[in-house]
Structures are given as structure tokens and as C-alpha cells.
Write a protein that holds these residues in place. Structure first.
Motif, PDB file in Angstrom:
ATOM      1  N   PHE A 112       0.816  -1.212   0.000  1.00 30.11           N
ATOM      2  CA  PHE A 112       0.000   0.000   0.000  1.00 30.11           C
ATOM      3  C   PHE A 112       0.853   1.267   0.000  1.00 30.11           C
ATOM      4  CE2 PHE A 112      -3.139  -3.095   1.606  1.00 30.11           C
ATOM      5  CZ  PHE A 112      -4.074  -2.936   0.589  1.00 30.11           C
ATOM      6  N   GLY A 113       1.949   1.255   0.751  1.00 29.85           N
ATOM      7  CA  GLY A 113       2.838   2.417   0.738  1.00 29.85           C
ATOM      8  C   GLY A 113       3.404   2.692  -0.644  1.00 29.85           C
ATOM      9  N   THR A 114       3.785   1.654  -1.356  1.00 26.69           N
ATOM     10  CA  THR A 114       4.353   1.823  -2.694  1.00 26.69           C
ATOM     11  C   THR A 114       3.286   2.260  -3.689  1.00 26.69           C
ATOM     12  OG1 THR A 114       6.026   0.162  -2.172  1.00 26.69           O
ATOM     13  CG2 THR A 114       5.762   0.728  -4.478  1.00 26.69           C
ATOM     14  N   LEU A 115       2.060   1.763  -3.543  1.00 26.63           N
ATOM     15  CA  LEU A 115       0.984   2.231  -4.426  1.00 26.63           C
ATOM     16  C   LEU A 115       0.748   3.734  -4.265  1.00 26.63           C
ATOM     17  CD1 LEU A 115      -1.806  -0.516  -4.369  1.00 26.63           C
ATOM     18  CD2 LEU A 115      -0.252   0.059  -6.231  1.00 26.63           C
ATOM     19  N   VAL A 116       0.722   4.192  -3.024  1.00 23.40           N
ATOM     20  CA  VAL A 116       0.528   5.626  -2.787  1.00 23.40           C
ATOM     21  C   VAL A 116       1.728   6.403  -3.329  1.00 23.40           C
ATOM     22  CG1 VAL A 116       0.222   7.418  -1.023  1.00 23.40           C
ATOM     23  CG2 VAL A 116      -0.984   5.230  -0.811  1.00 23.40           C
ATOM     24  N   VAL A 128       1.351  13.580   2.874  1.00 23.88           N
ATOM     25  CA  VAL A 128       1.289  12.309   2.142  1.00 23.88           C
ATOM     26  C   VAL A 128       2.666  11.651   2.142  1.00 23.88           C
ATOM     27  CG1 VAL A 128       0.850  11.232  -0.108  1.00 23.88           C
ATOM     28  CG2 VAL A 128      -0.651  13.062   0.711  1.00 23.88           C
ATOM     29  N   PHE A 129       3.693  12.466   1.931  1.00 27.26           N
ATOM     30  CA  PHE A 129       5.057  11.944   1.942  1.00 27.26           C
ATOM     31  C   PHE A 129       5.356  11.251   3.274  1.00 27.26           C
ATOM     32  CE2 PHE A 129       9.501  12.581   3.211  1.00 27.26           C
ATOM     33  CZ  PHE A 129      10.142  11.870   2.207  1.00 27.26           C
ATOM     34  N   TRP A 130       5.051  11.926   4.384  1.00 26.17           N
ATOM     35  CA  TRP A 130       5.347  11.355   5.702  1.00 26.17           C
ATOM     36  C   TRP A 130       4.436  10.173   6.033  1.00 26.17           C
ATOM     37  CZ3 TRP A 130       9.868  11.710   7.425  1.00 26.17           C
ATOM     38  CH2 TRP A 130      10.639  12.835   7.145  1.00 26.17           C
ATOM     39  N   ALA A 131       3.224  10.166   5.481  1.00 28.69           N
ATOM     40  CA  ALA A 131       2.349   9.002   5.665  1.00 28.69           C
ATOM     41  C   ALA A 131       2.954   7.779   4.965  1.00 28.69           C
ATOM     42  CB  ALA A 131       0.955   9.299   5.126  1.00 28.69           C
ATOM     43  N   ILE A 132       3.479   7.984   3.761  1.00 27.93           N
ATOM     44  CA  ILE A 132       4.139   6.882   3.038  1.00 27.93           C
ATOM     45  C   ILE A 132       5.330   6.379   3.839  1.00 27.93           C
ATOM     46  CG2 ILE A 132       5.481   6.278   0.985  1.00 27.93           C
ATOM     47  CD1 ILE A 132       3.734   8.360  -0.532  1.00 27.93           C
ATOM     48  N   GLY A 134       5.787   6.593   6.997  1.00 26.32           N
ATOM     49  CA  GLY A 134       5.265   5.904   8.181  1.00 26.32           C
ATOM     50  C   GLY A 134       4.789   4.490   7.870  1.00 26.32           C
ATOM     51  N   VAL A 135       4.104   4.317   6.751  1.00 28.79           N
ATOM     52  CA  VAL A 135       3.626   2.986   6.372  1.00 28.79           C
ATOM     53  C   VAL A 135       4.812   2.073   6.068  1.00 28.79           C
ATOM     54  CG1 VAL A 135       2.347   1.709   4.581  1.00 28.79           C
ATOM     55  CG2 VAL A 135       1.369   3.771   5.596  1.00 28.79           C
ATOM     56  N   TRP A 136       5.831   2.600   5.384  1.00 33.29           N
ATOM     57  CA  TRP A 136       7.031   1.804   5.102  1.00 33.29           C
ATOM     58  C   TRP A 136       7.779   1.456   6.396  1.00 33.29           C
ATOM     59  CZ3 TRP A 136       8.954   5.028   0.344  1.00 33.29           C
ATOM     60  CH2 TRP A 136       8.293   4.574  -0.807  1.00 33.29           C
TER      61      TRP A 136
END
Length: 159
Positions: A112-116, A128-132, A134-136
Motif C-alpha cells: 500500500f505504501g508503494t501504491l501511494v 502524504v510523503f510522511w504518511a508513506i 510511516g507505512v514503510w
């Protein structure tokens, strides 16, 4: 005869599961290589597709293993082809689920992080950058947790 057929089919599915896991690992390596700056500039989809497809393969494979372990425990006192005492069986099954579930959720976090990331919205929005990121980081922590379960399984439980 029916037991032999069932065992053969179970082994066949186990081999498919292992093959899916190996494919996911190979795709992760390809995806990692795809983020090397000179290759990413020339072919940006190599890294993204490697991680998306690798994550889907790993996530599916690990969650498939989790279901198999839980199913096998509920059917009999048997874990990974070893018959154990009931008290050991529960601990071994719980630990094995920790190994596989952590890696499966880690894989889906990277998926999901890579899709975003591939969507590109992160370039215009720092949130959005920091959410990605965080998910990674969550995915990385889950992979690490799975490794700790595995280490405990081998060093402490001697399985």
C-alpha cells in the motif's frame, strides 16, 4: 489411500506457497535495484513494480501460511510436520503465527505504501510523503518483529 492423496495435495499447496514466497523475495530484490538512481531515472517502473508485485506475493504467501498454521493447530496437535505435546504445540503454533503474520502484514504495508508513492501525490503534499514513510516504517518494523519471532523459535524453543 485418501490420507495419502490429502498429504500429496497439502504438499503440493505447500510447494506453491514456498514458490510464491521465493518469487516475492526475487521481486523485492528487483524492486530494490530499480530504485538505484541511474536505473530509476531511466526506468522508474522497475522499482515500483518490483515492490508492488513483490509485496503482494510476500503478503499473500505469509498470510496463506498463517491460515495453514492456524488450521493445522485447530485440527490436530501438529506443527510443521512435528508432533508435539499439547502445551508445546500451542506455543509453537503461536510463535509460528507471529513469524508469518508479521511478515505478511509487513508485505502488505509495503504494497500500500508503494501504491501511494507511485500515485505521486507525495510530491505536492508533505503529509502524504510522511504518511508513506510511516507505512514503510511500519512494514519494516513488522518484518523485524517476524525475524524476532523466528529467532526466538530457533534459539529459545529449539524448533
Amino acid at each position: 489411500a485418501i490420507g495419502t492423496v490429502r498429504t500429496h495435495l497439502q504438499e503440493r499447496w505447500l510447494h506453491r506457497n514456498i514458490a510464491l514466497s521465493c518469487l516475492g523475495s526475487l521481486l523485492y530484490v528487483i524492486g530494490s535495484y530499480g530504485f538505484v538512481p541511474w536505473l530509476a531515472a531511466a526506468q522508474p517502473l522497475v522499482g515500483i513494480l518490483g515492490f508492488v508485485l513483490g509485496s503482494a506475493a510476500i503478503g499473500t504467501s505469509q498470510l496463506w501460511k498463517t491460515v495453514r498454521i492456524a488450521r493445522d493447530y485447530s485440527r490436530a496437535v501438529r506443527v510443521d510436520y512435528y508432533v508435539l505435546e499439547p502445551s508445546q504445540s500451542w506455543a509453537a503454533s503461536a510463535n509460528a503465527i507471529g513469524v508469518e503474520l508479521s511478515a505478511g502484514l509487513g508485505g502488505w504495508s509495503f504494497f500500500f505504501g508503494t501504491l501511494v508513492y507511485a500515485g505521486g501525490g507525495w510530491a505536492d503534499d508533505a503529509r502524504v510523503f510522511w504518511a508513506i514513510i510511516g507505512v514503510w516504517m511500519l512494514g519494516s518494523a513488522l518484518f523485524f518483529l517476524g525475524a524476532m519471532f523466528l529467532l526466538y523459535r530457533h534459539v529459545v524453543m529449539k524448533l
